[in-house]
Design an enzyme around this catalytic site. Structure first.
Site, short mmCIF file in Angstrom:
data_model
loop_
_atom_site.label_atom_id
_atom_site.label_comp_id
_atom_site.label_asym_id
_atom_site.label_seq_id
_atom_site.Cartn_x
_atom_site.Cartn_y
_atom_site.Cartn_z
N ARG A 291 -8.88 17.31 0.41
CA ARG A 291 -9.89 16.22 0.43
C ARG A 291 -9.54 15.06 -0.48
NH1 ARG A 291 -12.72 20.76 -0.04
NH2 ARG A 291 -13.67 21.57 1.87
N LYS B 70 -6.97 1.43 3.17
CA LYS B 70 -7.09 1.87 4.56
C LYS B 70 -5.80 2.57 4.97
CE LYS B 70 -8.49 -1.51 7.40
NZ LYS B 70 -9.29 -2.43 8.24
N GLU C 54 1.93 -12.77 7.43
CA GLU C 54 0.74 -12.37 6.66
C GLU C 54 0.62 -13.21 5.39
OE1 GLU C 54 -1.53 -10.39 7.76
OE2 GLU C 54 -0.58 -8.96 9.14
N LYS D 14 -5.16 -10.69 -0.99
CA LYS D 14 -5.62 -9.41 -0.41
C LYS D 14 -6.42 -8.63 -1.46
CE LYS D 14 -5.44 -5.66 2.44
NZ LYS D 14 -4.88 -4.96 3.56
N GLU E 212 -15.14 -2.75 4.12
CA GLU E 212 -15.27 -3.55 5.33
C GLU E 212 -16.68 -3.48 5.91
OE1 GLU E 212 -12.16 -2.75 8.17
OE2 GLU E 212 -12.18 -4.83 8.82
N ARG F 140 -14.04 -8.85 4.20
CA ARG F 140 -12.72 -8.37 4.60
C ARG F 140 -12.33 -8.80 6.01
NH1 ARG F 140 -10.75 -2.71 2.11
NH2 ARG F 140 -8.88 -2.42 3.32
N ASN G 295 -8.57 -10.64 9.23
CA ASN G 295 -8.29 -10.49 10.66
C ASN G 295 -7.90 -11.82 11.32
OD1 ASN G 295 -8.17 -8.29 12.37
ND2 ASN G 295 -9.99 -8.98 13.50
N HIS H 90 -5.64 -12.06 14.30
CA HIS H 90 -5.40 -10.69 14.76
C HIS H 90 -6.09 -10.34 16.08
CE1 HIS H 90 -3.52 -10.25 10.93
NE2 HIS H 90 -3.32 -8.96 11.06
N HIS I 20 -3.47 -8.64 18.17
CA HIS I 20 -3.50 -7.22 18.56
C HIS I 20 -3.39 -7.07 20.08
CE1 HIS I 20 -5.70 -5.88 14.64
NE2 HIS I 20 -4.39 -5.74 14.53
N HIS J 216 4.55 -7.13 14.55
CA HIS J 216 3.17 -7.46 14.22
C HIS J 216 3.03 -8.92 13.75
CE1 HIS J 216 -0.92 -6.90 12.83
NE2 HIS J 216 -0.57 -7.35 11.63
N1 LIG Z 1 -3.48 0.11 6.20
C1 LIG Z 1 -3.49 -1.20 6.25
O1 LIG Z 1 -4.35 -1.86 5.65
C2 LIG Z 1 -2.44 -1.89 7.06
C3 LIG Z 1 -2.37 -3.30 7.03
C4 LIG Z 1 -1.36 -3.91 7.76
C5 LIG Z 1 -0.47 -3.15 8.50
N2 LIG Z 1 -0.58 -1.79 8.53
C6 LIG Z 1 0.37 -0.98 9.30
O2 LIG Z 1 1.69 -1.23 8.83
C7 LIG Z 1 2.62 -0.95 9.87
C8 LIG Z 1 3.67 -2.02 9.90
O3 LIG Z 1 4.33 -2.07 8.67
P1 LIG Z 1 5.75 -2.77 8.50
O4 LIG Z 1 5.75 -4.10 9.12
O5 LIG Z 1 6.08 -2.64 7.06
O6 LIG Z 1 6.70 -1.92 9.43
P2 LIG Z 1 7.43 -0.48 9.27
O7 LIG Z 1 6.83 0.34 8.24
O8 LIG Z 1 7.50 0.06 10.65
O9 LIG Z 1 8.89 -0.91 8.80
C9 LIG Z 1 9.67 -1.75 9.62
C10 LIG Z 1 11.11 -1.26 9.67
O10 LIG Z 1 11.78 -1.59 8.46
C11 LIG Z 1 12.43 -0.44 7.93
N3 LIG Z 1 12.45 -0.64 6.48
C12 LIG Z 1 11.40 -0.61 5.64
N4 LIG Z 1 11.77 -0.98 4.41
C13 LIG Z 1 13.09 -1.24 4.48
C14 LIG Z 1 14.06 -1.68 3.53
N5 LIG Z 1 13.69 -1.98 2.27
N6 LIG Z 1 15.32 -1.85 3.92
C15 LIG Z 1 15.68 -1.59 5.21
N7 LIG Z 1 14.82 -1.20 6.16
C16 LIG Z 1 13.54 -1.02 5.78
C17 LIG Z 1 11.61 0.70 8.41
O11 LIG Z 1 12.33 1.91 8.37
C18 LIG Z 1 11.26 0.24 9.82
O12 LIG Z 1 12.32 0.47 10.71
C19 LIG Z 1 1.81 -0.83 11.13
O13 LIG Z 1 1.75 0.52 11.51
C20 LIG Z 1 0.43 -1.33 10.75
O14 LIG Z 1 -0.61 -0.71 11.51
C21 LIG Z 1 -1.53 -1.17 7.82
ZN LIG Z 2 -1.85 -7.86 10.04
#
Ligand SMILES: NC(=O)c1ccc[n+]([C@@H]2O[C@H](COP(=O)([O-])OP(=O)(O)OC[C@H]3O[C@@H](n4cnc5c(N)ncnc54)[C@H](O)[C@@H]3O)[C@@H](O)[C@H]2O)c1
Ligand SMILES: [Zn+2]
Length: 377
Positions: free
Chosen positions: A129, A151, A193, A235, A245, A255, A259, A262, A266, A278
């Site tokens: 938990r 999140k 972003e 942020k 949110e 919050r 978006n 987005h 999305h 993204h």
């Molecule tokens: N929880 C939240 O508030 C929140 C907010 C925004 C996005 N997200 C989530 O984040 C995800 C997208 O994140 P992202 O854009 O970081 O993509 P990702 O985590 O998929 O990483 C992108 C690529 O870069 C590679 N990589 C990462 N760091 C690296 C490094 N230092 N050197 C070489 N390669 C590297 C990864 O292995 C991957 O292939 C989505 O799933 C999205 O839903 C969550």
């Molecule tokens: Zn985003």
């Protein structure tokens, strides 16, 4: 950052900036360089052991991060990218933690992009938990967005981020050195972003990008650190004021302003089967939101043009005509930010003045979409 007695060289403490997140759970986001071996202060005293959940491509970084952590770390390598955000992956992690006898005095550290911080946050929020987690984001998007705010979600066959938890981390360590190996296209995607943070809250970000777009578009540029810091502050401030949110009662849109861009973004990701990054999708989405706001008489034309100029200047897409409009409209309606069948868009009334455009007329939506196809003119 705070060093353990006799350990971290004091100059690291001086170089790093701490940005506080308040509200539900209080923690710091530390931004700097040369910090990867300095994690123990964020993991906290009393932690016996750490499970490092890392992207499979970042095994070396994960080992570096584990240096100096208490006990013998358990390394959990995750599938690359979005494939990590799967129930089977979370279940494998739960099994590994169970077999290793992980208790509430142990902690989890995530090392990777937003996909890794999401699944690691989900595992940390559900194991016993909730156990401590510290995020070490290694993408620009992870640093300025995904790792902050608590999140965490995984995907199901029915859609992205449908199963998740609110589980604030105990700390976030943004070491800009980690960006050195990030593919340039991933960096630019994260920059969307950062620019979003500029439009909704901190226009200095826009000035910095405009002062030298080519430098802004690569990590290690003269303003990289300030851009990251400023976007993190935006942020952090937004989630501190609206941790769960829930629309705030004291005015403002809370919050939901994050978006910006987005709603269409999305939808584009969905119709493109997530083959578009993204940040690229929300770049187009921000141009669309600006077009909508301009046509609704809320945003001056000059500010809408500024969206196109600045996003294009760093190599982000500003035109889109590939998706069928009815499919995009359907996708927007099922986006979780829509209330029932009504569409809500975050728009700007002015620079750094985000507001809601509720239920815009269908004709306005479609005309604005039509304008996107020629947006590159
Ligand atoms: N929880 C939240 O508030 C929140 C907010 C925004 C996005 N997200 C989530 O984040 C995800 C997208 O994140 P992202 O854009 O970081 O993509 P990702 O985590 O998929 O990483 C992108 C690529 O870069 C590679 N990589 C990462 N760091 C690296 C490094 N230092 N050197 C070489 N390669 C590297 C990864 O292995 C991957 O292939 C989505 O799933 C999205 O839903 C969550
Ligand atoms: Zn985003």
């Amino acid at each position: 950052m705070t060093a353990r007695p006799g350990e971290s060289p004091p100059h690291l403490a001086d170089q790093a900036v701490r940005i506080a997140v308040r509200g539900e759970g209080q923690y710091d986001v530390v931004v700097g360089t040369g910090l990867l071996g300095e994690l123990s202060a964020l993991v906290g005293v009393g932690v016996s052991r750490v499970a490092v959940m890392h992207s499979s491509v970042l095994a070396d970084t994960a080992r570096q991060v584990a240096n100096g952590l208490p006990g013998e770390s358990l390394f959990l390598a995750l599938p690359d990218g979005e494939r990590a955000k799967d129930l089977t992956v979370a279940a494998r992690c739960w099994s590994a933690l169970g077999q290793a006898g992980f208790t509430r005095s142990d902690a989890i550290v995530s090392v990777g992009g937003g996909a890794v911080s999401d699944v690691a946050g989900f595992v940390a929020g559900t194991w016993l938990r909730g156990v401590r987690i510290v995020h070490v984001p290694t993408t620009l998007l992870g640093m300025v967005d995904a790792a902050i705010g608590g999140k965490a979600a995984i995907n199901t066959p029915e859609g992205k981020n449908l199963v998740g938890v609110f589980h604030p981390p105990a700390g976030v360590l943004c070491d800009l050195d980690a960006l050195a190996t990030l593919p340039p296209a991933e960096y630019v995607s994260g920059l969307a972003e950062v620019i979003k943070a500029g439009f909704i809250a901190d226009p200095v970000i826009l000035d910095l990008v405009e002062s030298d777009p080519a430098a802004a578009a690569r990590q290690g540029g003269p303003h990289t650190r300030e851009l990251v810091e400023r976007a993190v502050r935006v942020k952090a401030a937004v989630v501190s004021a609206d941790p769960r949110e829930t629309l705030p009662t004291g005015g403002g849109i809370g919050r939901e302003m994050l978006n910006y861009g987005h709603t269409l973004g999305h939808a584009i990701e969905k119709v493109e089967h997530f083959m578009i990054r993204h940040g690229e999708a929300i770049s187009i989405g921000m141009v669309y939101a600006a077009e909508l706001a301009q046509r609704a008489g809320r945003l001056p034309a000059e500010l809408a043009d500024r969206h196109r100029r600045i996003l294009a200047s760093v190599g982000l897409p500003i035109a889109y005509g590939d998706g069928s409009w009815p499919d995009l409209l359907d996708a927007m309606k099922v986006d979780k930010k829509a209330r029932g069948d009504r569409l809500r868009f975050v728009v700007l009334d002015a620079l750094a003045r985000p507001a809601i455009l509720d239920s815009p007329p269908t004709a306005l939506l479609e005309q604005s979409y039509g304008a996107l196809a020629g947006a590159a003119r």
